[in-house]
Design a protein around this motif. Structure first.
Motif, PDB file in Angstrom:
ATOM      1  N   SER A 112       0.681  -1.452  -0.026  1.00  0.00           N
ATOM      2  CA  SER A 112      -0.118  -0.181  -0.293  1.00  0.00           C
ATOM      3  C   SER A 112       1.111   1.181   0.282  1.00  0.00           C
ATOM      4  O   SER A 112       0.735   1.995  -0.724  1.00  0.00           O
ATOM      5  CB  SER A 112      -0.900  -0.179   1.767  1.00  0.00           C
ATOM      6  OG  SER A 112      -1.830  -0.863   1.181  1.00  0.00           O
ATOM      7  N   GLY A 147      -3.452  -3.375  -1.087  1.00  0.00           N
ATOM      8  CA  GLY A 147      -2.656  -4.208  -0.753  1.00  0.00           C
ATOM      9  C   GLY A 147      -2.823  -5.434   0.123  1.00  0.00           C
ATOM     10  O   GLY A 147      -2.504  -6.521  -0.521  1.00  0.00           O
ATOM     11  N   GLU A 205      -5.568   0.963   1.390  1.00  0.00           N
ATOM     12  CA  GLU A 205      -5.146  -0.315   2.205  1.00  0.00           C
ATOM     13  C   GLU A 205      -5.512  -1.839   1.573  1.00  0.00           C
ATOM     14  O   GLU A 205      -5.006  -2.873   1.327  1.00  0.00           O
ATOM     15  CB  GLU A 205      -5.946  -0.135   3.533  1.00  0.00           C
ATOM     16  CG  GLU A 205      -5.615  -1.186   4.215  1.00  0.00           C
ATOM     17  CD  GLU A 205      -6.232  -0.820   5.893  1.00  0.00           C
ATOM     18  OE1 GLU A 205      -5.832  -1.790   6.712  1.00  0.00           O
ATOM     19  OE2 GLU A 205      -6.707  -0.029   6.197  1.00  0.00           O
TER      20      GLU A 205
END
Length: 600
Positions: free
Chosen positions: A42, A52, A49
């Motif tokens: 990320s 990621g 987020e």
């Protein structure tokens, strides 16, 4: 070329929100994400987020992330000559071009075969050469090369035959072709045996002696690499210059490569991911006359995704080979005549509707028979009533329901044609080849996840015994317990446009890169009704009081559909995928319900 590796971490074995057995008997598990890697991804690539986390869940690391997020042919495309026999194949094809010989492409009747045939045909068309495309009839000729067809091609003065998506197990036919001085080049991707059929060249990354590490390519990917090599040969020999011909636009053919790759359900990593990512971009330009007509009749009014390729366009192209005229798919993909394209698209759409009706009848019968086989490591069912064109699809449904390899066989007289689908960890194609080598079946082959076969009815008991023993040994190393893996637990409030936009960065989805799945806790059904004959449409809400649209496809009469229609006001846990739903120019978020569980 960076290779996407599988995740090294193990999945959590604890069930998510206590769901050990859902309404469909599955255990729900939230993937055990490497939090450190998710955070690094990320931060390093300025990603949301959730992106990621999803990337880390799929084994993407710092080294492979850039290529995964933006796969390009410049980085991923290998030298085609890394494939064994590539130079032999290109030498023979270029000689045929230089000597004005007649060339035919012999393809399979599925999407991979149709796109492979069309790709080669369109390449040759761009350089002013007409090819003959031959697609066998599924019912009367069966899969792969057959001698009567090759004999007709020889009698029609064809000098060179290129088989695509078939041929690797056609020993007898290719032996007769060689004896008749009909040159054959095999372009395939199915599992090969140690001994190979007699051909001038066999380009197949799944040859045992091939070291290219391109074994996940679909046949259309192999065909594209052959055209890349051929294009280079014609350029280097100054054939284009000497004949005042412009080089073909190879990138313009990637829509066909993407379609065949997605529909053949091969792993979407590395080169395949680049093919699909860039091919979908070409597909959105709607330059292929046939694909444009098919998209129009399928009412695709948004940028096409892997979902549209695999579940909207693909089934219609397949329908001709399944229940109609096998050559229609390849013809649609090669025609430049708009009227012809619209006519073929309409016929394929009608055939697809017919296929769905036949499929449902076969599925109902197969499910009843499968109940008698559920104690076996592999489900093998057969009937004299089943249409050969749909048994593969139904085998896939049986496999999904029982979480074990499944084979359906349709008999016509004493001859049965079978189609099988497998689960992760079980190489069904190799087992089927072993059955053929042992004289139990007349013909057969395939790859890890799918296989086809022909057998005599008298050999059905011995075939079942052979596979139960072989698959049983393999299943000891595989955990077939049905599990459903999710990426995260979220609220309806979190299932918004921002989330959908973010996770699209991980697309295209497919084998090896599943579409992100989410779990929603304690959902109440505000409304549920039946649409499209068998789908259940719902409006959901949770503690946030947010309402959200959802749909469960083909759920009527199934445990999921029954539960959604009869909640009696009680909450349910729901798992599924979040997609944009385009309707009359409006785009809304929608949950595709895949499973539900009762709240304890």
């Amino acid at each position: 070329m960076a290779i996407l590796k599988g995740p090294k971490h193990k999945e959590k074995e604890t069930s998510a929100i206590g769901v050990n057995s859902s309404i469909t008997g599955k255990r729900w598990i939230v993937r055990d994400v490497d939090e450190r890697m998710a955070l690094m991804l990320s931060q390093r690539f300025s990603l949301p987020e959730i992106v990621g986390r999803v990337l880390a869940n799929r084994g993407v690391n710092i080294e492979s992330a850039k290529q995964f997020l933006n796969p390009t042919l410049r980085e991923c495309l290998p030298d085609p000559n890394c494939l064994i026999d590539m130079e032999k194949a290109v030498n023979r094809i270029s000689d045929a071009i230089l000597n004005s010989e007649s060339i035919a492409v012999f393809g399979d009747y599925d999407v991979d075969g149709a796109t492979s045939s069309a790709l080669i045909c369109r390449f040759f068309s761009e350089i002013g050469i007409n090819l003959r495309v031959y697609i066998p009839d599924r019912i009367s000729e069966g899969y792969g090369p057959n001698w009567p067809a090759f004999k007709r091609l020889k009698e029609d003065n064809i000098d060179l035959v290129i088989t695509v998506d078939c041929g690797i197990t056609s020993f007898d036919v290719l032996e007769k072709a060689a004896q008749s001085e009909l040159d054959v080049i095999v372009l395939d991707h199915h599992v090969a045996e140690p001994g190979l059929p007699k051909a001038l060249a066999i380009v197949n990354p799944n040859r045992l002696d091939d070291k290219s590490e391109l074994g996940t390519l679909a046949a259309v990917g192999v065909s594209f690499l052959v055209m890349v090599a051929l294009n280079r040969r014609l350029r280097d020999s100054r054939w284009y210059h000497n004949n005042s011909i412009n080089e073909p636009n190879l990138l313009g053919l990637l829509d066909l490569v993407a379609l065949g790759t997605v529909c053949d359900v091969v792993n979407l990593s590395g080169l395949n991911r680049a093919f699909v990512k860039q091919g979908l971009s070409i597909l959105s330009q709607r330059k292929n006359t046939g694909l444009k007509a098919l998209a129009d009749i399928s009412k695709i009014d948004q940028k096409p995704s892997a979902y549209h390729a695999g579940f909207v366009l693909g089934p219609r192209i397949n329908a001709g080979g399944r229940v109609g005229e096998s050559w229609l798919g390849a013809r649609l993909l090669t025609t430049e005549d708009q009227n012809e394209a619209e006519g073929i698209a309409l016929r394929l759409d009608n055939y697809n509707s017919e296929r769905q009706q036949i499929e449902q009848r076969v599925l109902d019968e197969a499910l009843n028979l499968a109940e008698e086989e559920i104690d076996n490591p592999i489900i093998i069912v057969s009937s004299d009533r089943w249409h050969a064109g749909v048994i593969g699809i139904v085998a896939s449904r049986i496999k999904e329901k029982y979480a074990r390899p499944s084979i359906l066989i349709g008999f016509e007289g004493l001859t049965g044609k079978g189609s099988g689908r497998s689960i992760d960890g079980i190489d069904l194609g190799s087992v089927i080849i072993s059955a053929r080598q042992n004289g139990i079946i007349e013909s057969g082959g395939g790859h890890k996840m799918a296989a086809g076969l022909t057998l005599h009815k008298d050999n059905l008991p011995s075939f079942k015994k052979f596979l139960i023993e072989k698959i049983g040994l393999l299943m000891e190393r595989v955990n077939p317990k049905p599990s459903l893996y999710a990426d995260s637990i979220i609220t309806l409030n979190g299932a918004n446009q921002e989330l959908t936009t973010a996770i699209q960065m991980v697309a295209p989805y497919g084998s090896g890169n599943p579409e992100p799945r989410f779990i929603f806790e304690s959902i109440r059904i505000i409304k549920a009704d039946i649409v499209g004959g068998s789908h259940i449409r719902c409006i959901l809400t949770d503690s946030s009081k947010k309402s959200f649209k959802a749909i469960a496809f083909r759920a009527l009469g199934e445990p999921i559909g029954d539960a959604l229609l009869n909640t009696h006001g009680l909450p349910l846990h729901i798992t599924g995928k979040i997609r944009e739903n385009s309707w009359q120019g409006r785009i809304e978020m929608q949950i595709i319900i895949e499973d539900i569980a009762k709240v304890n």
